[in-house]
Motif scaffolding. Structure first.
Motif, mmCIF file in Angstrom:
data_model
loop_
_atom_site.group_PDB
_atom_site.id
_atom_site.type_symbol
_atom_site.label_atom_id
_atom_site.label_comp_id
_atom_site.label_asym_id
_atom_site.label_seq_id
_atom_site.Cartn_x
_atom_site.Cartn_y
_atom_site.Cartn_z
ATOM 1 N N SER A 87 0.865 -1.391 -0.003
ATOM 2 C CA SER A 87 0.048 0.003 0.147
ATOM 3 C C SER A 87 1.057 1.228 0.132
ATOM 4 O O SER A 87 0.270 2.358 0.212
ATOM 5 C CB SER A 87 -0.915 0.124 1.369
ATOM 6 O OG SER A 87 -0.137 -0.064 2.405
ATOM 7 N N LYS A 235 1.132 -11.533 -7.570
ATOM 8 C CA LYS A 235 0.866 -12.141 -6.427
ATOM 9 C C LYS A 235 1.757 -11.365 -5.382
ATOM 10 O O LYS A 235 1.306 -11.475 -4.187
ATOM 11 C CB LYS A 235 1.366 -13.553 -6.300
ATOM 12 C CG LYS A 235 2.741 -13.836 -6.474
ATOM 13 C CD LYS A 235 2.964 -15.324 -6.410
ATOM 14 C CE LYS A 235 4.552 -15.654 -6.666
ATOM 15 N NZ LYS A 235 4.706 -17.068 -6.430
ATOM 16 N N THR A 238 -0.020 -8.962 -2.808
ATOM 17 C CA THR A 238 -0.793 -9.563 -1.165
ATOM 18 C C THR A 238 0.088 -10.650 -0.649
ATOM 19 O O THR A 238 -0.385 -10.816 0.534
ATOM 20 C CB THR A 238 -1.963 -10.148 -1.974
ATOM 21 O OG1 THR A 238 -1.839 -11.184 -3.172
ATOM 22 C CG2 THR A 238 -2.889 -8.675 -2.645
ATOM 23 N N GLU A 239 0.944 -11.232 -1.256
ATOM 24 C CA GLU A 239 1.681 -12.290 -0.480
ATOM 25 C C GLU A 239 3.135 -12.083 -0.120
ATOM 26 O O GLU A 239 4.093 -11.527 -1.021
ATOM 27 C CB GLU A 239 1.755 -13.590 -1.390
ATOM 28 C CG GLU A 239 0.307 -14.055 -1.908
ATOM 29 C CD GLU A 239 0.327 -15.304 -2.789
ATOM 30 O OE1 GLU A 239 1.658 -15.864 -2.951
ATOM 31 O OE2 GLU A 239 -0.770 -15.635 -3.382
ATOM 32 N N GLY A 247 0.214 -10.252 5.655
ATOM 33 C CA GLY A 247 -0.304 -10.329 4.285
ATOM 34 C C GLY A 247 -1.317 -9.362 3.871
ATOM 35 O O GLY A 247 -1.737 -8.595 4.647
ATOM 36 N N GLY A 248 -1.550 -9.471 2.606
ATOM 37 C CA GLY A 248 -2.611 -8.552 1.981
ATOM 38 C C GLY A 248 -2.153 -7.318 1.392
ATOM 39 O O GLY A 248 -0.765 -6.960 1.647
ATOM 40 N N PHE A 249 -2.924 -6.552 0.840
ATOM 41 C CA PHE A 249 -2.408 -5.152 0.265
ATOM 42 C C PHE A 249 -2.116 -4.018 1.617
ATOM 43 O O PHE A 249 -1.280 -3.260 1.343
ATOM 44 C CB PHE A 249 -3.595 -4.721 -0.538
ATOM 45 C CG PHE A 249 -3.060 -3.290 -1.266
ATOM 46 C CD1 PHE A 249 -2.101 -3.460 -2.382
ATOM 47 C CD2 PHE A 249 -3.694 -2.194 -1.035
ATOM 48 C CE1 PHE A 249 -1.582 -2.237 -3.085
ATOM 49 C CE2 PHE A 249 -3.251 -0.875 -1.814
ATOM 50 C CZ PHE A 249 -2.290 -1.122 -2.589
#
Length: 585
Positions: A87, A235, A238-239, A247-249
């Protein structure tokens, strides 16, 4: 007897100057109706006018060149790895919005008063001489220190570009000197001195050089973006590489996005240098808004794309904190190692443009401070042949080279940024004061009370955000601060009418946009470390001492003997007659 009488007369004049200081502030502060005329009168102290050679595309390139420097290559990796993760793209967008709001405030002043000096000139005609000297002097100090840091960074990136070790090949270690001041960097000194000669020679030639370097640098940035998207994997958005890491955005949540924005905002510092060259712009009314705002928008788009390409190229927990882009390709066995060298070359061009624009800006700040007579008028002189502030450029260039010679990069980086954010904060306050206060006509206290209350609420929000432990009490206090700030802002907007509106270009949605800029500047100031505030306090105390012992006395004498007005009356008259009437307010 004569010497005693002379000494007594000198002390009498000195204390009279101190006693008259509040009156002089009152006479100057907020006198917007005569601000341009006053600046024109003071401008005559420099002798010949600076040549008007710059257009909007010159200003856009100056803005891009001033911003896209060392910051993006250092702060991106650190902010992504420690705070925002993928982000970081949103962090750059938020920081870009903050920079744009502040740029609007600069633009209104620059169009209203197309003179050199930027923030110093704006604050001087709004809040008076002392506030302007305090902010302008701190900004010059930040310029000199940051340029020295960028010069030493240039040596490091150039070494990366050609595959040499900077420490072992280009820097000379002297064991007798203390650590942090014992690595002599001859390359950094040479670069600073060469750029000083260029900006002393001509602003037009400096602009051409900046356009060429900026064009090459943008091509390099596009190359980095394309390679990152081509070689990366979606990937990675997010990973993480290690499943144990979040994890995630948004691996660190919304707070991580804003903390990342506070860190990467330093990559936007540099657009303010554009406003310092307003006196050399052919058509300030049209060119300055495009130049300042356009450069911020273009840089925001480039930064977001660079951050996205880096996030796609590597999982955020594998990104190098210090050299994210070049380290992503260094040491690879898949034939992409050469990209690291290309990144070194491109970063070197970016650092050169950043130094060039900053050195142009710092010289014009010093020139206008010299015009006000709060420092020796020698700094204000414009060379009749080159139409540039040669004295200020040479003096600050030598100071920058001397600091870059031996001071370690990490020490310099701890000493910059706070002064610049403080000036942004002052300019946002000044543009509100200028709109709502007219000396002798309107009461200034409602506006001053609003500025104080809004700033105080923003400070409380920043302190709670930084130090309060997570939980419902923190969320409640933050929400309460936001509600109070909005209520104070709306109350001021409804009850206090504007004293004047700009004739050509003004900040939209007044007073909301400059108020948001005030809040964001305070929030970002709260993200800086302790040494930054120690530096700010030390240099501010030094500036106050210089003002009390020299500046207030010299400025008072200049007013008393007519140096700022009658003495240059003929020059001012001739200068005013040559001005384009469409630029006057």
């Amino acid at each position: 007897m004569d010497s005693h009488g002379s000494s007594f007369s000198g002390f009498k004049s000195y204390f009279r100057a101190l006693a008259d200081t509040p009156n002089r502030f009152a006479r100057r502060a907020g006198s917007v109706s005569t601000s341009f005329e006053e600046m024109s009168r003071v401008r005559a102290r420099s002798g010949p006018d600076m040549r008007k050679t710059l257009r909007w595309f010159d200003l856009v390139c100056f803005g891009v060149g001033g911003m896209v420097g060392a910051g993006v290559f250092v702060t991106t990796g650190r902010a992504s790895r420690l705070y925002a993760g993928p982000s970081i793209v949103l962090s750059y967008a938020i920081a870009g919005l903050c920079a744009l709001l502040s740029a609007f405030c600069y633009t209104e002043f620059a169009v209203d008063m197309p003179v050199a000096g930027g923030a110093f000139s704006y604050i001087r005609v709004t809040f008076g001489e002392f506030a302007a000297f305090l902010t302008g002097a701190n900004l010059i100090i930040d310029y000199v220190l940051s340029n020295a840091a960028v010069a030493r960074s240039f040596t490091a990136y150039l070494g990366t570009a050609i595959g040499l070790s900077t420490e072992t090949k280009w820097r000379i270690t002297i064991s007798a000197l203390p650590k942090g001041f014992n690595e002599i960097d001859i390359v950094a000194v040479a670069v600073v001195l060469v750029l000083t000669l260029i900006i002393c020679y001509s602003t037009r030639e400096s602009s051409v050089l900046n356009i060429l370097l900026t064009a090459v640098h943008i091509l390099f940035i596009i190359f980095v973006i394309v390679v990152g998207f081509w070689k990366g994997e979606w990937k990675n958005f997010t990973e993480p590489s290690d499943p144990k890491h979040p994890g995630g955005f948004f691996p660190f949540g919304a707070s991580g996005v804003f903390n990342g924005a506070a860190m990467v905002y330093l990559s936007y510092i540099g657009y303010d240098a554009v406003s310092t060259m307003a006196e050399e712009v052919k058509n300030p009314v049209k060119d300055i808004p495009v130049g300042v705002s356009g450069s911020v928008i273009l840089v925001t788009i480039l930064y977001c794309l660079m951050a996205a390409s880096m996030s796609i190229l590597l999982p955020y927990d594998l990104i190098d904190k210090d050299a994210p882009f070049s380290a992503a390709f260094r040491g690879g066995s898949d034939g992409w190692r050469w990209v690291s060298n290309v990144i070194g070359v491109g970063a070197s061009f970016g650092l050169l443009t950043s130094m060039l624009v900053a050195m142009l800006g710092q010289a014009r700040y010093m020139c206008v401070i010299g015009r006000s007579n709060v420092v020796p008028g020698w700094f204000a002189r414009v060379h009749p042949r080159t139409s540039t502030p040669v004295n200020a450029s040479a003096f600050l260039g030598i100071c920058t080279a001397g600091i870059a010679l031996f001071t370690d990069l990490n020490i310099l980086l701890n000493l910059v940024s706070i002064g610049t954010l403080f000036v942004f904060y002052m300019v946002a306050n000044a543009v509100i004061y200028k709109r709502y206060v007219s000396v002798g006509i309107t009461n200034p206290w409602p506006t001053l009370s609003f500025l104080f209350c809004f700033s105080f609420t923003s400070i409380i929000f920043t302190v709670v955000w930084k130090f309060a432990p997570p939980g419902k009490p923190k969320a409640f206090m933050l929400s309460a601060c936001i509600v109070i700030a909005i209520a104070v802002l709306q109350l001021f907007h409804c009850m206090v009418p504007q004293a004047r509106k700009p004739e050509f270009w003004g900040v939209p949605l007044m007073p909301w946009i400059p108020s948001i800029s005030i809040f964001l500047d305070i929030f970002l100031l709260g993200s800086l470390d302790g040494p930054s505030y120690v530096r700010f306090g030390f240099f501010s105390a030094l500036v106050v001492l210089v003002y009390v012992l020299y500046s207030v006395h010299a400025s008072f004498d200049a007013e008393g003997d007519g140096t700022l007005s009658q003495k240059n009356g003929d020059i001012v008259k001739e200068s005013n007659e040559s001005e384009d009437h469409s630029l006057k307010v």
